[in-house]
Design a protein around this motif. Structure first.
Motif, short mmCIF file in Angstrom:
data_model
loop_
_atom_site.label_atom_id
_atom_site.label_comp_id
_atom_site.label_asym_id
_atom_site.label_seq_id
_atom_site.Cartn_x
_atom_site.Cartn_y
_atom_site.Cartn_z
N UNK A 41 -12.09 5.09 -11.23
CA UNK A 41 -11.38 4.12 -12.07
C UNK A 41 -10.19 3.52 -11.34
N UNK A 42 -9.76 4.15 -10.26
CA UNK A 42 -8.67 3.60 -9.45
C UNK A 42 -9.02 2.20 -8.94
N UNK A 43 -10.29 1.92 -8.73
CA UNK A 43 -10.70 0.58 -8.29
C UNK A 43 -10.31 -0.46 -9.34
N UNK A 44 -10.35 -0.10 -10.62
CA UNK A 44 -9.95 -1.01 -11.68
C UNK A 44 -8.44 -1.21 -11.67
N UNK A 45 -7.70 -0.14 -11.39
CA UNK A 45 -6.24 -0.27 -11.27
C UNK A 45 -5.88 -1.14 -10.08
N UNK A 46 -6.62 -1.00 -8.98
CA UNK A 46 -6.37 -1.85 -7.80
C UNK A 46 -6.60 -3.32 -8.15
N UNK A 47 -7.66 -3.61 -8.90
CA UNK A 47 -7.93 -4.98 -9.34
C UNK A 47 -6.80 -5.45 -10.25
N UNK A 48 -6.38 -4.61 -11.17
CA UNK A 48 -5.29 -4.94 -12.08
C UNK A 48 -4.04 -5.33 -11.29
N UNK A 49 -3.69 -4.51 -10.29
CA UNK A 49 -2.48 -4.76 -9.50
C UNK A 49 -2.59 -6.08 -8.74
N UNK A 50 -3.73 -6.32 -8.12
CA UNK A 50 -3.93 -7.57 -7.37
C UNK A 50 -3.90 -8.76 -8.32
N UNK A 51 -4.62 -8.67 -9.42
CA UNK A 51 -4.69 -9.76 -10.38
C UNK A 51 -3.30 -10.05 -10.96
N UNK A 52 -2.52 -9.03 -11.17
CA UNK A 52 -1.16 -9.22 -11.68
C UNK A 52 -0.35 -10.10 -10.72
N UNK A 53 -0.46 -9.81 -9.44
CA UNK A 53 0.24 -10.63 -8.43
C UNK A 53 -0.34 -12.05 -8.39
N UNK A 54 -1.66 -12.15 -8.47
CA UNK A 54 -2.31 -13.47 -8.45
C UNK A 54 -1.90 -14.31 -9.65
#
Length: 159
Positions: A136-149
């Motif tokens: 599920x860390x992959x989803x958190x990584x996407x969340x973090x990147x998308x937040x910056x984007x």
């Protein structure tokens, strides 16, 4: 006279992971800036595999873990009218962008943009698909990147 709403449509392959996270985070950003009523925000899929379903449970868990608890969405597929109904259509990776180019009609009004180009840390231009990850860390990584984007996109198009 009120200014017309700006509009953005986030796209990923199935509309169950990356694009719903993007939609939820962009809505959250707009709410924090007091501009939610000035925007139309949605997300959709390239393929029709998950139409009518909720986003992936890991997507929803990640959003809730990060304080976004009121988001709801039913997956849908992009339609031809979307290309004239939205100002910006945002793809997550090269395949999404290629698919969008192939789908866009001649009278396309929307600007097709690669979401990762707006990452404020200047990292890679695509947003990884976490669907096939067992972590599920992959989803958190996407969340973090998308937040910056989302921040970068907002700063680029909000004015």
């Amino acid at each position: 006279m009120t200014a017309p709403k700006k509009s953005v449509l986030f796209i990923c392959l199935g509309n169950i992971c990356r694009s719903p996270i993007s939609e939820a985070l962009f809505i959250d950003l707009l709410e924090k800036k007091g501009e939610r009523d000035s925007w139309k925000v949605d997300s959709a899929a390239i393929i029709n595999m998950h139409v009518g379903q909720n986003p992936d449970s890991r997507t929803m868990k990640t959003l809730q873990k990060n304080g976004i608890t009121s988001y709801s969405h039913k997956c849908r597929q992009i339609k031809t009218p979307d290309f004239s109904d939205f100002d910006y259509i945002i793809g997550m990776d090269d395949e999404n962008m290629s698919d969008l180019e192939g789908l866009k009609p001649k009278n396309c009004k929307a600007k097709l943009l690669m979401f990762g180009d707006y990452d404020t840390d200047g990292s890679k231009t695509y947003v990884d698909d976490p669907y096939y990850s067992s972590d599920i860390k992959a989803f958190q990584d996407v969340y973090d990147k998308v937040s910056r984007c989302c921040e970068g996109l907002y700063d680029s198009v909000a004015m």
